[in-house]
Design an enzyme around this catalytic site. Structure first.
Site, PDB file in Angstrom:
ATOM      1  N   LYS A   1       0.015   4.253  -0.224  1.00 20.82           N
ATOM      2  CA  LYS A   1      -0.642   5.426   0.377  1.00 20.82           C
ATOM      3  C   LYS A   1      -0.450   6.644  -0.543  1.00 20.82           C
ATOM      4  O   LYS A   1      -0.403   6.489  -1.763  1.00 20.82           O
ATOM      5  CB  LYS A   1      -0.120   5.654   1.794  1.00 20.82           C
ATOM      6  CG  LYS A   1      -0.202   4.365   2.632  1.00 20.82           C
ATOM      7  CD  LYS A   1       0.039   4.556   4.084  1.00 20.82           C
ATOM      8  CE  LYS A   1      -0.075   3.218   4.797  1.00 20.82           C
ATOM      9  NZ  LYS A   1       0.041   3.321   6.238  1.00 20.82           N
TER      10      LYS A   1
ATOM     11  N   GLU B   1      -5.234  -5.020  10.748  1.00 16.10           N
ATOM     12  CA  GLU B   1      -4.237  -3.972  10.952  1.00 16.10           C
ATOM     13  C   GLU B   1      -4.525  -3.223  12.245  1.00 16.10           C
ATOM     14  O   GLU B   1      -5.343  -2.285  12.265  1.00 16.10           O
ATOM     15  CB  GLU B   1      -4.269  -2.978   9.785  1.00 16.10           C
ATOM     16  CG  GLU B   1      -3.921  -3.592   8.446  1.00 16.10           C
ATOM     17  CD  GLU B   1      -3.342  -2.550   7.492  1.00 16.10           C
ATOM     18  OE1 GLU B   1      -2.284  -2.812   6.918  1.00 16.10           O
ATOM     19  OE2 GLU B   1      -3.945  -1.469   7.344  1.00 16.10           O
TER      20      GLU B   1
ATOM     21  N   HIS C   1      -9.377   1.091   5.099  1.00 16.10           N
ATOM     22  CA  HIS C   1      -8.110   1.304   5.810  1.00 16.10           C
ATOM     23  C   HIS C   1      -8.356   2.273   6.964  1.00 16.10           C
ATOM     24  O   HIS C   1      -9.164   3.204   6.838  1.00 16.10           O
ATOM     25  CB  HIS C   1      -7.060   1.866   4.844  1.00 16.10           C
ATOM     26  CG  HIS C   1      -5.695   1.863   5.430  1.00 16.10           C
ATOM     27  ND1 HIS C   1      -5.290   2.804   6.354  1.00 16.10           N
ATOM     28  CD2 HIS C   1      -4.651   1.023   5.267  1.00 16.10           C
ATOM     29  CE1 HIS C   1      -4.047   2.535   6.721  1.00 16.10           C
ATOM     30  NE2 HIS C   1      -3.636   1.456   6.078  1.00 16.10           N
TER      31      HIS C   1
ATOM     32  N   SER D   1       3.549  -2.257  10.308  1.00 14.59           N
ATOM     33  CA  SER D   1       4.988  -2.347  10.594  1.00 14.59           C
ATOM     34  C   SER D   1       5.617  -3.683  10.199  1.00 14.59           C
ATOM     35  O   SER D   1       6.541  -4.155  10.872  1.00 14.59           O
ATOM     36  CB  SER D   1       5.270  -2.032  12.069  1.00 14.59           C
ATOM     37  OG  SER D   1       4.914  -0.682  12.351  1.00 14.59           O
TER      38      SER D   1
ATOM     39  N   GLY E   1       2.763   2.068  10.865  1.00 16.78           N
ATOM     40  CA  GLY E   1       3.774   3.117  10.742  1.00 16.78           C
ATOM     41  C   GLY E   1       4.504   3.456  12.028  1.00 16.78           C
ATOM     42  O   GLY E   1       5.179   4.482  12.104  1.00 16.78           O
TER      43      GLY E   1
ATOM     44  N   GLU F   1      -6.789   4.708   7.961  1.00 16.58           N
ATOM     45  CA  GLU F   1      -6.575   6.116   7.595  1.00 16.58           C
ATOM     46  C   GLU F   1      -7.803   6.690   6.870  1.00 16.58           C
ATOM     47  O   GLU F   1      -8.110   7.873   7.002  1.00 16.58           O
ATOM     48  CB  GLU F   1      -5.287   6.248   6.756  1.00 16.58           C
ATOM     49  CG  GLU F   1      -4.061   6.025   7.632  1.00 16.58           C
ATOM     50  CD  GLU F   1      -2.838   5.477   6.910  1.00 16.58           C
ATOM     51  OE1 GLU F   1      -2.775   5.525   5.669  1.00 16.58           O
ATOM     52  OE2 GLU F   1      -1.931   4.976   7.611  1.00 16.58           O
TER      53      GLU F   1
ATOM     54  N   ASN G   1       0.864  -1.179   0.000  1.00 16.55           N
ATOM     55  CA  ASN G   1       0.000   0.000   0.000  1.00 16.55           C
ATOM     56  C   ASN G   1       0.903   1.231   0.000  1.00 16.55           C
ATOM     57  O   ASN G   1       1.508   1.548   1.018  1.00 16.55           O
ATOM     58  CB  ASN G   1      -0.871  -0.051   1.272  1.00 16.55           C
ATOM     59  CG  ASN G   1      -1.681   1.210   1.488  1.00 16.55           C
ATOM     60  OD1 ASN G   1      -1.793   2.052   0.595  1.00 16.55           O
ATOM     61  ND2 ASN G   1      -2.261   1.333   2.684  1.00 16.55           N
TER      62      ASN G   1
END
Ligand code: PGA
Length: 250
Positions: free
Chosen positions: A11, A163, A93, A209, A169, A95, A9
């Protein structure tokens, strides 16, 4: 047997020069024993699909609208992604859930549309740190699964990515027992809802991660069929390390 999947991904990263990384991946993995996917930003989907051609690397989007077309300024439909050469789309996701207030209901509508457009969906679920610390992880995941996965899912068009939000991250990952607990739970929920055929053939990815250095231990966890990788998918060299770890996993 579920074919394992390494999905990247990107992003909101990548200008056209970043497409060189796809060449590096397809050169390093001419005949992979696992499925490979890269989800670049929408601006690169068409060029990325053209660049990989028939090579074994799927291109996917990172989101889509639930409608096929219409007055939705700034949005991209599933049909448009497919038309540009995408084979898949990431949906839900964290985000998107956080930055754009996406609800499970909206994600389900998007996923239904994506399946109708012939795309594989990678539907993301995951708990916040507060939810984990309050021992609510499985309740949260169970709710997200029930509400965001559409009824038109099959073992071929559905991939679920676990996730944990606090692992994305951050360089932090759950313990292997915690990953295994959630993946076993997701498998059981899918089997209960869709039956063992779909439940057992749906691929479950871990994301958050994942790096070449921790991939092998993560891929040894039961019901982990691959990874959804953010930062470490931007450089072919890093992603290749993860792909090789997945190929070596039994
Ligand atoms: P990360 O992102 O690998 O950079 O933690 C994973 C993701 O958000 O899919």
């Amino acid at each position: 047997m579920r074919r394992k999947l390494a999905a990247g991904n990107w992003k909101m990263n990548g200008l056209s020069t970043q497409l060189d990384q796809l060449d590096a991946l397809t050169t390093a993995h001419t005949d992979p024993t696992v499925d490979l996917m890269i989800c670049p930003p929408d601006t690169l989907v068409g060029a990325a699909a053209a660049r990989v051609g028939n090579k074994p690397l799927m291109i996917g989007g990172q989101d889509c609208h639930h409608a096929t077309s219409g007055a939705h300024t700034g949005d991209t439909s599933a049909e448009m992604l497919a038309d540009a050469g995408a084979k898949a789309v990431i949906l839900g996701h964290s985000e998107r859930r956080e930055d754009h207030g996406e609800s499970d209901e909206l994600i389900r509508q998007k996923a239904r549309a994506a399946h109708e457009a012939g795309l594989i969906t990678v539907i993301c679920v995951g708990e916040s740190l507060e939810q984990r610390e309050a021992a609510n992880t499985l309740d949260i995941i169970g709710g997200q699964l029930a509400a965001s996965i559409p009824d038109n899912s099959t073992g071929e068009n559905l991939v679920v990515a676990y996730e944990p939000i606090w692992a994305i991250g951050t360089g932090k990952i759950p313990t292997l027992d915690q990953i295994g607990e959630v993946h076993d739970f997701i498998r059981a929920r899918l089997e209960r809802r869709f039956g063992t055929g779909v439940g057992r053939s749906t691929r479950l990815l871990y994301g958050g991660s994942v790096k070449p250095a921790n991939a092998t231990e993560i891929f040894a966890v039961s019901n982990v069929d691959g990874a959804l990788v953010g930062g470490a998918s931007l450089k072919a060299e890093d992603f290749t390390g993860i792909i090789s770890a997945l190929e070596a996993a039994v």
